[in-house]
Design a protein around this motif. Structure first.
Motif, short mmCIF file in Angstrom:
data_model
loop_
_atom_site.label_atom_id
_atom_site.label_comp_id
_atom_site.label_asym_id
_atom_site.label_seq_id
_atom_site.Cartn_x
_atom_site.Cartn_y
_atom_site.Cartn_z
N LEU A 190 9.22 -3.80 40.55
CA LEU A 190 9.74 -3.78 41.92
C LEU A 190 11.17 -4.62 42.25
O LEU A 190 11.94 -4.41 43.29
CB LEU A 190 8.41 -4.84 42.85
N ILE A 191 11.04 -6.01 41.80
CA ILE A 191 12.49 -6.32 41.60
C ILE A 191 13.36 -6.09 40.76
O ILE A 191 14.70 -5.63 42.20
CB ILE A 191 12.30 -8.11 40.86
N ASN A 192 13.30 -4.50 39.96
CA ASN A 192 14.36 -4.03 39.90
C ASN A 192 14.68 -2.75 40.62
O ASN A 192 15.99 -2.62 40.57
CB ASN A 192 14.56 -3.27 38.04
N LEU A 193 14.01 -2.73 41.09
CA LEU A 193 14.45 -1.91 42.78
C LEU A 193 14.97 -2.11 43.34
O LEU A 193 16.02 -1.00 43.89
CB LEU A 193 13.09 -0.84 43.09
N TYR A 194 15.62 -3.68 43.84
CA TYR A 194 15.85 -3.84 45.01
C TYR A 194 17.33 -4.12 44.87
O TYR A 194 18.12 -4.60 45.65
CB TYR A 194 14.67 -4.22 46.02
N ARG A 243 13.86 -11.05 30.87
CA ARG A 243 14.94 -10.10 31.61
C ARG A 243 15.98 -9.83 31.92
O ARG A 243 16.65 -8.64 32.17
CB ARG A 243 14.19 -11.22 32.56
N LEU A 244 17.17 -10.50 30.75
CA LEU A 244 18.65 -10.81 30.77
C LEU A 244 18.97 -9.04 29.67
O LEU A 244 19.29 -8.19 30.64
CB LEU A 244 18.99 -11.31 30.50
N LEU A 245 17.96 -8.26 29.45
CA LEU A 245 17.65 -6.99 27.89
C LEU A 245 17.61 -6.07 29.01
O LEU A 245 18.34 -4.17 28.74
CB LEU A 245 17.13 -7.52 27.00
N GLN A 246 16.63 -6.76 30.05
CA GLN A 246 16.21 -5.53 31.08
C GLN A 246 17.13 -4.80 31.99
O GLN A 246 17.27 -3.49 32.10
CB GLN A 246 14.88 -5.43 31.39
N LYS A 247 17.48 -5.90 32.54
CA LYS A 247 18.67 -5.90 33.78
C LYS A 247 20.25 -5.16 33.00
O LYS A 247 20.48 -3.95 33.61
CB LYS A 247 19.40 -7.73 33.73
N LYS A 248 19.97 -5.58 31.79
CA LYS A 248 21.57 -5.14 31.15
C LYS A 248 20.77 -3.54 30.41
O LYS A 248 22.50 -2.34 30.54
CB LYS A 248 22.19 -5.86 29.71
N LEU A 249 19.96 -3.16 29.63
CA LEU A 249 19.60 -2.37 28.90
C LEU A 249 18.47 -1.52 29.53
O LEU A 249 18.51 -0.07 28.77
CB LEU A 249 19.82 -2.53 27.94
N GLY A 250 17.89 -1.76 30.92
CA GLY A 250 16.84 -1.46 30.88
C GLY A 250 15.90 -1.47 30.05
O GLY A 250 15.40 -2.64 28.86
N ASN A 251 14.35 -0.41 30.70
CA ASN A 251 13.04 -1.26 29.83
C ASN A 251 13.38 -1.07 27.56
O ASN A 251 13.74 -0.68 27.40
CB ASN A 251 11.75 0.40 30.09
N ILE A 252 12.74 -2.13 27.92
CA ILE A 252 12.99 -2.62 26.15
C ILE A 252 11.13 -2.10 25.74
O ILE A 252 10.22 -2.72 26.23
CB ILE A 252 13.11 -3.69 25.90
N ASN A 253 11.31 -1.01 24.73
CA ASN A 253 10.10 -0.74 24.06
C ASN A 253 9.51 -1.98 23.44
O ASN A 253 9.85 -2.56 22.79
CB ASN A 253 10.61 0.29 22.70
N SER A 254 8.66 -1.45 23.07
CA SER A 254 7.32 -2.53 22.41
C SER A 254 7.46 -3.04 21.69
O SER A 254 7.38 -4.43 21.38
CB SER A 254 5.77 -2.19 22.40
N GLU A 255 7.93 -1.81 20.43
CA GLU A 255 8.74 -2.41 18.62
C GLU A 255 9.47 -3.10 19.27
O GLU A 255 10.28 -4.26 18.02
CB GLU A 255 8.58 -1.02 18.26
N LEU A 256 10.56 -2.71 19.68
CA LEU A 256 12.08 -3.65 19.69
C LEU A 256 11.28 -5.34 20.73
O LEU A 256 11.98 -6.25 20.54
CB LEU A 256 12.75 -3.11 21.40
N GLU A 257 10.27 -4.94 21.57
CA GLU A 257 9.65 -6.40 22.00
C GLU A 257 8.82 -7.58 21.15
O GLU A 257 9.80 -8.37 21.20
CB GLU A 257 8.79 -6.16 23.13
N ARG A 258 8.45 -6.61 20.43
CA ARG A 258 7.58 -7.63 18.73
C ARG A 258 8.10 -7.97 18.06
O ARG A 258 8.89 -9.37 17.21
CB ARG A 258 6.92 -6.89 18.37
N LYS A 259 9.38 -7.30 18.18
CA LYS A 259 11.57 -7.83 17.32
C LYS A 259 11.66 -9.08 17.91
O LYS A 259 11.87 -10.62 17.54
CB LYS A 259 12.18 -6.94 17.05
#
Length: 290
Positions: A190-194, A243-259
């Protein structure tokens, strides 16, 4: 996460705004930040500020949690005694709770034991009208935590107000503070929406938080127990990096988040720095593979 750095920036960047709000005045005198070394046993506090105005000290303490050791009433008395001993002047004390709570402790505004009594003010942000905070950009980040029957509409209103700030630096910093404090109340999606995707990496505030994240986490670890503190500090660091990566690259998949979650403190810090140059998720994947 710890919100100390956000609050520190807001208060130190615009101390007059906080004085006028909390003292309900339109003060003209210069407001100074008192870097006070309170002797005796040191006290660890969240969002602690001493502002000097004429012949008065305004002591502000922000709290995200009602849990405190020593308890907040005793701590406020302790601060008052130390401040008065050093300055012998009027002292106005205000505790500001950021996160909604039903605990009876958030309604306590005094220390009372036998013949000793000490009072201070308490503000619960979730009970305050947002209109007051929307009068100054320095208070916009607090507006997101204010009372609202339509929270999402309030978030959009604040985003619109931030977009109207003419000075680029001020807009970036206020926006970053709004987004980070909004995390107490709103989902990231929701924050990213605005708010603009690139605002975080352009903000001095956010970069300072990233630089200090590990040191703050280690300090928390000392206080809360080494193992527990390390895990909590790492969780804070992972949250900030994601949060920084999502702002820069969009949604991060679960596999990358795990790494990313398996990285060490130093690796997380390096990733936060290097991610400012990423253009796509391929850059993140290549970085992790290295």
């Amino acid at each position: 996460m710890s919100y100390d750095s956000i609050l520190k920036f807001l208060v130190e960047d615009s101390p007059e705004v906080f004085v006028n709000w909390l003292l309900d005045t339109d003060i003209q005198e210069e407001v100074s930040i008192l870097n006070i070394e309170l002797n005796l046993e040191p006290i660890r506090a969240d969002g602690l500020f001493f502002l000097g105005i004429a012949e008065k000290i305004l002591h502000i303490e922000f709290q995200t949690s009602v849990q405190s050791k020593p308890p907040i009433p005793l701590r406020m008395l302790d601060y008052w005694v130390r401040l008065y001993r050093q300055y012998e002047t009027n002292i106005e004390q205000v505790v500001i709770y950021l996160k909604p709570s039903t605990s009876p402790d958030v309604f306590i505004n005094q220390f009372q034991v036998q013949n000793t009594s000490h009072q201070y003010r308490v503000i619960r942000l979730w009970e305050e009208s947002p209109e007051l905070f929307l009068q100054s950009p320095a208070l916009y980040p607090l507006a997101v935590l204010a009372k609202s029957e339509q929270p999402e509409q309030l978030l959009q209103q604040i985003a619109d107000q931030v977009a109207k700030i003419g000075d680029k630096r001020e807009q970036n910093n206020v926006s970053a503070c709004v987004q980070l404090l909004a995390g107490i109340k709103f989902d990231l999606s929701l924050i990213n929406l605005y708010f603009r995707d690139d605002i975080m990496q352009e903000s001095v505030v956010y970069n300072q938080i990233m630089e200090k994240g590990i040191q703050q986490g280690i300090q928390q670890g000392i206080q809360q127990g080494i193992q527990q503190g390390i895990q909590q500090a790492k969780g804070h660091e992972i949250h900030l990096v994601m949060r920084l990566l999502q702002k820069k690259l969009g949604n991060i998949n679960s596999e990358l988040e795990r790494k990313i979650s398996n990285l060490s403190f130093l690796e997380l810090e390096k990733l936060a720095e290097d991610s400012l140059d990423f253009q796509s998720q391929s850059d993140l994947i290549n970085w992790l593979n290295q």
